[in-house]
Design an enzyme around this catalytic site. Structure first.
Site, short mmCIF file in Angstrom:
data_model
loop_
_atom_site.label_atom_id
_atom_site.label_comp_id
_atom_site.label_asym_id
_atom_site.label_seq_id
_atom_site.Cartn_x
_atom_site.Cartn_y
_atom_site.Cartn_z
N HIS A 1 0.84 -1.20 0.00
CA HIS A 1 0.00 0.00 0.00
C HIS A 1 0.87 1.26 0.00
O HIS A 1 0.37 2.35 0.23
CB HIS A 1 -0.88 0.04 1.25
CG HIS A 1 -1.92 -1.03 1.32
ND1 HIS A 1 -2.74 -1.36 0.28
CD2 HIS A 1 -2.30 -1.83 2.34
CE1 HIS A 1 -3.57 -2.33 0.67
NE2 HIS A 1 -3.31 -2.64 1.90
N ARG B 1 -9.90 2.51 -7.18
CA ARG B 1 -11.35 2.39 -7.03
C ARG B 1 -11.91 3.77 -6.73
O ARG B 1 -11.24 4.60 -6.10
CB ARG B 1 -11.66 1.45 -5.87
CG ARG B 1 -13.13 1.14 -5.68
CD ARG B 1 -13.35 0.23 -4.48
NE ARG B 1 -14.70 -0.29 -4.43
CZ ARG B 1 -15.18 -1.04 -3.45
NH1 ARG B 1 -14.38 -1.34 -2.43
NH2 ARG B 1 -16.41 -1.47 -3.48
N TYR C 1 -11.14 -0.75 -10.47
CA TYR C 1 -12.10 -1.70 -9.88
C TYR C 1 -13.38 -1.72 -10.71
O TYR C 1 -13.92 -2.79 -11.00
CB TYR C 1 -12.39 -1.24 -8.44
CG TYR C 1 -13.38 -2.08 -7.68
CD1 TYR C 1 -12.94 -3.11 -6.83
CD2 TYR C 1 -14.76 -1.85 -7.77
CE1 TYR C 1 -13.85 -3.88 -6.11
CE2 TYR C 1 -15.67 -2.63 -7.06
CZ TYR C 1 -15.21 -3.64 -6.24
OH TYR C 1 -16.11 -4.40 -5.53
N GLY D 1 -18.96 -5.85 -2.28
CA GLY D 1 -18.35 -6.00 -3.59
C GLY D 1 -19.12 -5.36 -4.73
O GLY D 1 -19.21 -5.91 -5.82
P1 A3P Z 1 -16.71 -3.52 -0.11
O1 A3P Z 1 -16.32 -3.23 1.31
O2 A3P Z 1 -17.28 -2.32 -0.81
O3 A3P Z 1 -17.60 -4.72 -0.22
P2 A3P Z 1 -9.29 -4.85 -0.54
O4 A3P Z 1 -9.14 -6.22 -1.04
O5 A3P Z 1 -8.37 -3.86 -1.20
O6 A3P Z 1 -9.23 -4.80 0.96
O7 A3P Z 1 -10.74 -4.34 -0.97
C1 A3P Z 1 -11.90 -4.88 -0.38
C2 A3P Z 1 -13.11 -4.53 -1.23
O8 A3P Z 1 -13.08 -5.30 -2.44
C3 A3P Z 1 -14.42 -4.88 -0.52
O9 A3P Z 1 -15.37 -3.88 -0.92
C4 A3P Z 1 -14.70 -6.24 -1.11
O10 A3P Z 1 -16.05 -6.64 -1.01
C5 A3P Z 1 -14.29 -6.04 -2.56
N1 A3P Z 1 -14.05 -7.32 -3.24
C6 A3P Z 1 -13.30 -8.37 -2.82
N2 A3P Z 1 -13.36 -9.38 -3.68
C7 A3P Z 1 -14.16 -9.00 -4.69
C8 A3P Z 1 -14.64 -9.64 -5.90
N3 A3P Z 1 -14.28 -10.87 -6.20
N4 A3P Z 1 -15.47 -8.92 -6.69
C9 A3P Z 1 -15.85 -7.67 -6.37
N5 A3P Z 1 -15.45 -7.03 -5.25
C10 A3P Z 1 -14.61 -7.68 -4.41
#
Ligand code: A3P
Length: 281
Positions: free
Chosen positions: A89, A111, A174, A242
Site C-alpha cells: 500500500h 477504485r 475496480y 463488492g
Molecule cells: P466492499 O467493502 O465495498 O464490499 P481490498 O481487497 O483492497 O481490501 O478491498 C476490499 C473490497 O473489495 C471490498 O469492498 C470487497 O467486497 C471487494 N471485493 C473483494 N473481492 C471481490 C470480488 N471478487 N469482486 C468484487 N469485489 C470484491
C-alpha cells in the site's frame, strides 16, 4: 486504542508495520521478476491478487505486504525461491528504489474514492486492529483529511500517477473489473507476458467472482499473518458487498458536495482521477 497507529514519514501505519521495517525498506533486494501489486486499501487488492495468482501455471508466491511485519521481513522475503507477487500500500516515493532500478512490473488498482471510503469505514468498524470510529460522519472527515491508515487517497494516487507513462506500471480500475472482468484479465496477462487462452480466462473469472471468493474464504482457517493487506486481521472481513456505488447509501447530499469540492481541488492535475470519477457515477 491510539497505540495501534504510528506515523512514519507523515503517513499513519498500524503497529503491525514496525518502524524498524519501514526504516530498512530501502535495503530491500528486489528481483527483476518480482511483480508488485499496489493499492490504496479497500480498492480490490484481494480480488486482484486472486486473479493474478490464478494466471500462473508455474510456482509463484503471493507474499504478505512489503510493509507488513517486523525487521525479519526482508530476510523472510529473501528466502522465497519462487517468483514473488508482492502486495503493497506504499506511496510511490516510499517504495524501495531497487524496484525502480530493476524495472519490476507493478500493477496499481484504483477504485472510486467514495466507495473506497465507505468500504474502509466498515473495515474500521469490524477490525480490532484499527482505531475505533463511532460514526460514518466522523470517518468521512478523517478520510478527507487523510488521517487514516496509509494516509490520503488523493496523495496516494497522485504519487503513482506521476509514473503513468512508465512501461512497467499497469493501472487498473475496480469499476472496469466489475464491468468486464475478462477484458481486465486479458490486459493483465498481456502485461505479464503470459499466454492465456479464452477458455482459461473464463475459468479464472468464474473462480474470482465475489460469491466464489467469499465462499472459499469462509471455508478457510484464517491466518492473520497470511494477508495481502497490511490492515487485515481476518480475511473473512474482506468480502462485504463488492459492488459499485455503495457510497450512495452512505453519503448525505452535503457530504457529496464537500467530497467533490475537495476531489476537484486535490485532483485538478490528475487526468486519471478526473477522467474516471470526475462526473458523478
Ligand atoms: P466492499 O467493502 O465495498 O464490499 P481490498 O481487497 O483492497 O481490501 O478491498 C476490499 C473490497 O473489495 C471490498 O469492498 C470487497 O467486497 C471487494 N471485493 C473483494 N473481492 C471481490 C470480488 N471478487 N469482486 C468484487 N469485489 C470484491
Amino acid at each position: 486504542k491510539a497505540d495501534l497507529i504510528h506515523v512514519f514519514k507523515g503517513i499513519p501505519f498500524t503497529t503491525r508495520s514496525s518502524p524498524e521495517l519501514l526504516k530498512s525498506l530501502d535495503n530491500f533486494d528486489a528481483r527483476e521478476d518480482d511483480v508488485l501489486l499496489v493499492s490504496y486499501p479497500k480498492s480490490g487488492t484481494h480480488w486482484l491478487a486472486g486473479v493474478i495468482t490464478k494466471l500462473y501455471n508455474t510456482q509463484v508466491t503471493l507474499t504478505s505486504p512489503l510493509e507488513f511485519g517486523d525487521i525479519s521481513k526482508l530476510e523472510e522475503l529473501n528466502k522465497i525461491s519462487s517468483k514473488r507477487i508482492i502486495p503493497t500500500h506504499l506511496d510511490y516515493n516510499m517504495l524501495p528504489s531497487n524496484f525502480m532500478n530493476k524495472k519490476c512490473k507493478m500493477i496499481y488498482i484504483i477504485r472510486n474514492p467514495k466507495d473506497t471510503a465507505v468500504s474502509m469505514y466498515h473495515y474500521y468498524r469490524d477490525n480490532p486492529n484499527l482505531p475505533t470510529v463511532d460514526t460514518w460522519t466522523a470517518f468521512f472527515d478523517l478520510f478527507l483529511k487523510g488521517d487514516v491508515v496509509c494516509g490520503s487517497w488523493f496523495d496516494h494516487l497522485l504519487s503513482w500517477e506521476e509514473h503513468k507513462n512508465d512501461k512497467n506500471i499497469l493501472f487498473l480500475f475496480y469499476e472496469d473489473m466489475k464491468k468486464d472482468l475478462p477484458k481486465t484479465v486479458k490486459d493483465i496477462s498481456v502485461f505479464l507476458d503470459l499466454n492465456i487462452g479464452d477458455h482459461e480466462i473464463q475459468d479464472i473469472c468464474k473462480k474470482s467472482s465475489f460469491s466464489e471468493m467469499k465462499r472459499n474464504t469462509e471455508k478457510e482457517n484464517s491466518n492473520p499473518n497470511h494477508t495481502v493487506c497490511a490492515l487485515t486481521s481476518n480475511r473473512k472481513l474482506i468480502f462485504r458487498k463488492g459492488t459499485v456505488g455503495d457510497w450512495k447509501n452512505h453519503f448525505t447530499p452535503k457530504q457529496n458536495v464537500r467530497f467533490e469540492e475537495i476531489f476537484n481541488e486535490k485532483m485538478k492535475l490528475s487526468k486519471m482521477a478526473k477522467g474516471h470519477f470526475g462526473r458523478p457515477r
